[in-house]
Every structure is written in structure tokens, then in C-alpha cells.
Design an enzyme around this catalytic site. Structure first.
Site, PDB file in Angstrom:
ATOM      1  N   ASP A  67       4.673  21.507   6.030  1.00 36.59           N
ATOM      2  CA  ASP A  67       6.102  21.604   5.703  1.00 36.59           C
ATOM      3  C   ASP A  67       6.743  22.898   6.194  1.00 36.59           C
ATOM      4  OD1 ASP A  67       4.701  23.230   3.919  1.00 36.59           O
ATOM      5  OD2 ASP A  67       5.022  21.906   2.217  1.00 36.59           O
ATOM      6  N   ASN A 136       4.375  20.963 -10.503  1.00 34.89           N
ATOM      7  CA  ASN A 136       4.980  19.673 -10.880  1.00 34.89           C
ATOM      8  C   ASN A 136       4.279  18.498 -10.182  1.00 34.89           C
ATOM      9  OD1 ASN A 136       5.804  19.976  -8.254  1.00 34.89           O
ATOM     10  ND2 ASN A 136       8.008  19.878  -8.670  1.00 34.89           N
ATOM     11  N   HIS A 138       3.615  18.325  -6.875  1.00 32.97           N
ATOM     12  CA  HIS A 138       3.988  18.045  -5.479  1.00 32.97           C
ATOM     13  C   HIS A 138       2.828  18.363  -4.545  1.00 32.97           C
ATOM     14  CE1 HIS A 138       5.891  22.315  -4.797  1.00 32.97           C
ATOM     15  NE2 HIS A 138       4.700  22.295  -4.245  1.00 32.97           N
ATOM     16  N   GLU A 143       8.174  16.096  -3.767  1.00 33.37           N
ATOM     17  CA  GLU A 143       8.463  16.374  -5.171  1.00 33.37           C
ATOM     18  C   GLU A 143       8.333  15.090  -6.001  1.00 33.37           C
ATOM     19  OE1 GLU A 143       8.544  19.363  -5.867  1.00 33.37           O
ATOM     20  OE2 GLU A 143      10.271  20.487  -5.145  1.00 33.37           O
TER      21      GLU A 143
HETATM   22  C1  GLP Z   1       4.183  25.234  -1.710  1.00 32.99           C
HETATM   23  C2  GLP Z   1       3.682  24.322  -0.606  1.00 32.99           C
HETATM   24  C3  GLP Z   1       2.664  23.368  -1.137  1.00 32.99           C
HETATM   25  C4  GLP Z   1       1.614  24.104  -1.947  1.00 32.99           C
HETATM   26  C5  GLP Z   1       2.227  24.856  -3.084  1.00 32.99           C
HETATM   27  C6  GLP Z   1       1.219  25.565  -3.962  1.00 32.99           C
HETATM   28  O1  GLP Z   1       5.099  24.599  -2.527  1.00 32.99           O
HETATM   29  N1  GLP Z   1       4.747  23.564  -0.001  1.00 32.99           N
HETATM   30  O2  GLP Z   1       2.069  22.682  -0.054  1.00 32.99           O
HETATM   31  O3  GLP Z   1       0.687  23.182  -2.428  1.00 32.99           O
HETATM   32  O4  GLP Z   1       3.121  25.778  -2.510  1.00 32.99           O
HETATM   33  O5  GLP Z   1       1.271  26.947  -3.821  1.00 32.99           O
HETATM   34  P1  GLP Z   1       0.306  27.970  -4.537  1.00 32.99           P
HETATM   35  O6  GLP Z   1      -1.049  27.718  -3.982  1.00 32.99           O
HETATM   36  O7  GLP Z   1       0.863  29.310  -4.145  1.00 32.99           O
HETATM   37  O8  GLP Z   1       0.399  27.712  -5.986  1.00 32.99           O
END
Ligand code: GLP
Length: 223
Positions: A67, A136, A138, A143
Site C-alpha cells: 500500500d 481494527n 486491517h 479496513e
Molecule cells: C499499516 C500498514 C499495514 C500494517 C499496519 C500495522 O497500517 N498499512 O499493512 O499491517 O500498519 O503496523 P504496526 O506493525 O506498526 O502495528
């Protein structure tokens, strides 16, 4: 689905790095799906160390990131591309031309998302997809409410995601749940107590759009 509970972030990084390294040695031109976030930084460090010691060779590997924030240049310090340059691409011998990324600053997001899907398909599909998970549920930026069949598209970010990621951006381009599910193998890393509740729901809650990561239970090679 296989669930492994490990004692420390270092062990998660090591375990995931072995999976990546074995996959690359089996298939040197591996198509590798990558994620951003704190949960995967340790993995990228471990892979960089292995690469320095010539225990893994990324020279033929193709990468596709999940993304990118919409309307943002890849060179912006806030872009997910900059995160990847800093934490991974600049530390390993991956070829610039083999790095595939969604352009947040594209003119037409539906053309851009179509291009991305085509590039993945033209390279034979994703062999191994690395994932983190949002609180949440995702995956990528899919989402709650995202459908199982969704493909790469522009999405609106939830307030909780914007808060957790410390971002002011309201929109992003993301691979869809369906795009992710098409990967041959999926490894999800979730670190820390803040993720415990959502991980519990992924493991034995209801499968559905309310928790997009719950769809992963239907994947035949999901760790
Ligand atoms: C972002 C990314 C996700 C990832 C998430 C978790 O939102 N788009 O792909 O899974 O962060 O991040 P963290 O590992 O910092 O909790």
C-alpha cells in the site's frame, strides 16, 4: 492456518527471515509481497544482516508493497516508499527495477491500481506475502468492511488507523483482500499486547468483512 507464539520480537524476526530466505533459495526470482509497520522492521533488519553475510541474495527477487498513502509523492519522508527505502531496500541488493510500488501521486487511481494488478499477474503472482495487522483487523489498508473479493483500489482510512499510524492522510491505495489471498503463501507478524485482542478474533472469531484479516483463515498456507 498455522499459529506460532514466540517469546520475543527478535524470535519473530528470525522465524520470518528463515521463511523468506528458504523461499528465495528455492526460487531465486521469488515474487515477494512486503508490508510496512513496526511489526516487520525486525524482519527487514534480519534480512539485511543475512544479505550482508551473503546468506540471501535479492538480486533476482521482485517485490510488491501492499500500500501507499494517496496523493503523496514517493520521495516524501512520510511515504511508505520512504519507509521501505530506509528500512529495507537501501540495505539489501534488490534491483531498483524489481521494486514495484503503488504511486500515491498518480493521476488516475483506478488506472494505477489496474497497472499494479497487471504487473503482479504478469510476474506470475505473489509467491510469499508478508503482512502486519492493524488493531481494527486491517491487512494492507483493507479496513473493516472490505470484501473478500476486493482488488487493488483507493480506500478511505478509518480514524483509528490514522491515529495508530500517526498520519494526517485520509486515503490510500492498497492491494485488495482478494489480491492478498491470491498469494501462494502468507506470513503475518503481530507484535505486542496491543495486538492480542485482534489476533484472538482472527484465530477464532467470526470470518467476515468486519475483521478483514479473518479471511486469512481460509488461506491454505497462512502462518
Ligand atoms: C499499516 C500498514 C499495514 C500494517 C499496519 C500495522 O497500517 N498499512 O499493512 O499491517 O500498519 O503496523 P504496526 O506493525 O506498526 O502495528
Amino acid at each position: 492456518m498455522e499459529i506460532v507464539k514466540l517469546e520475543s520480537p527478535a524470535e519473530v524476526a528470525r522465524r520470518a527471515s528463515v521463511i523468506v530466505a528458504d523461499s528465495v533459495s528455492e526460487k531465486p526470482d521469488l515474487v515477494l509481497g512486503l508490508a510496512t509497520g513496526k511489526s516487520v522492521i525486525g524482519l527487514y533488519r534480519e534480512l539485511a544482516r543475512m544479505c550482508e553475510r551473503r546468506k540471501i541474495d535479492f538480486s533476482r527477487v521482485q517485490t510488491f508493497n501492499l500500500d501507499e498513502y494517496a496523493d503523496l509523492s514517493p520521495t516524501s519522508r512520510m511515504s511508505l516508499r520512504s519507509f521501505m527505502d530506509e528500512n529495507f531496500f537501501n540495505l539489501v541488493n534488490v534491483k531498483k527495477s524489481n521494486i514495484h510500488f503503488l504511486r500515491g501521486d498518480c493521476r488516475d487511481s483506478s488506472d494505477e491500481c489496474g497497472r499494479y494488478e497487471k504487473e503482479i499477474k504478469d510476474l506470475g503472482g505473489i509467491d510469499l506475502q508478508i503482512l502486519g495487522i492493524g488493531r481494527n483487523g486491517h491487512i494492507g489498508f483493507n479496513e473493516p468492511g472490505s470484501k473478500l473479493k476486493s482488488r487493488t483500489r483507493r480506500v478511505r482510512l478509518s480514524l483509528s488507523t490514522r491515529h495508530d499510524n500517526g498520519t494526517r492522510f485520509g486515503y490510500a491505495l492498497t492491494m485488495g483482500v482478494g489480491t492478498i489471498m491470491s498469494a501462494r503463501r502468507i506470513v503475518l507478524a503481530a507484535l505486542g499486547g496491543r495486538k492480542a485482542e485482534i489476533v484472538g478474533k482472527v484465530i477464532d472469531g467470526r470470518t467476515g468483512s468486519g475483521v478483514p484479516a479473518s479471511f486469512l483463515r481460509r488461506h491454505r498456507r497462512f502462518l
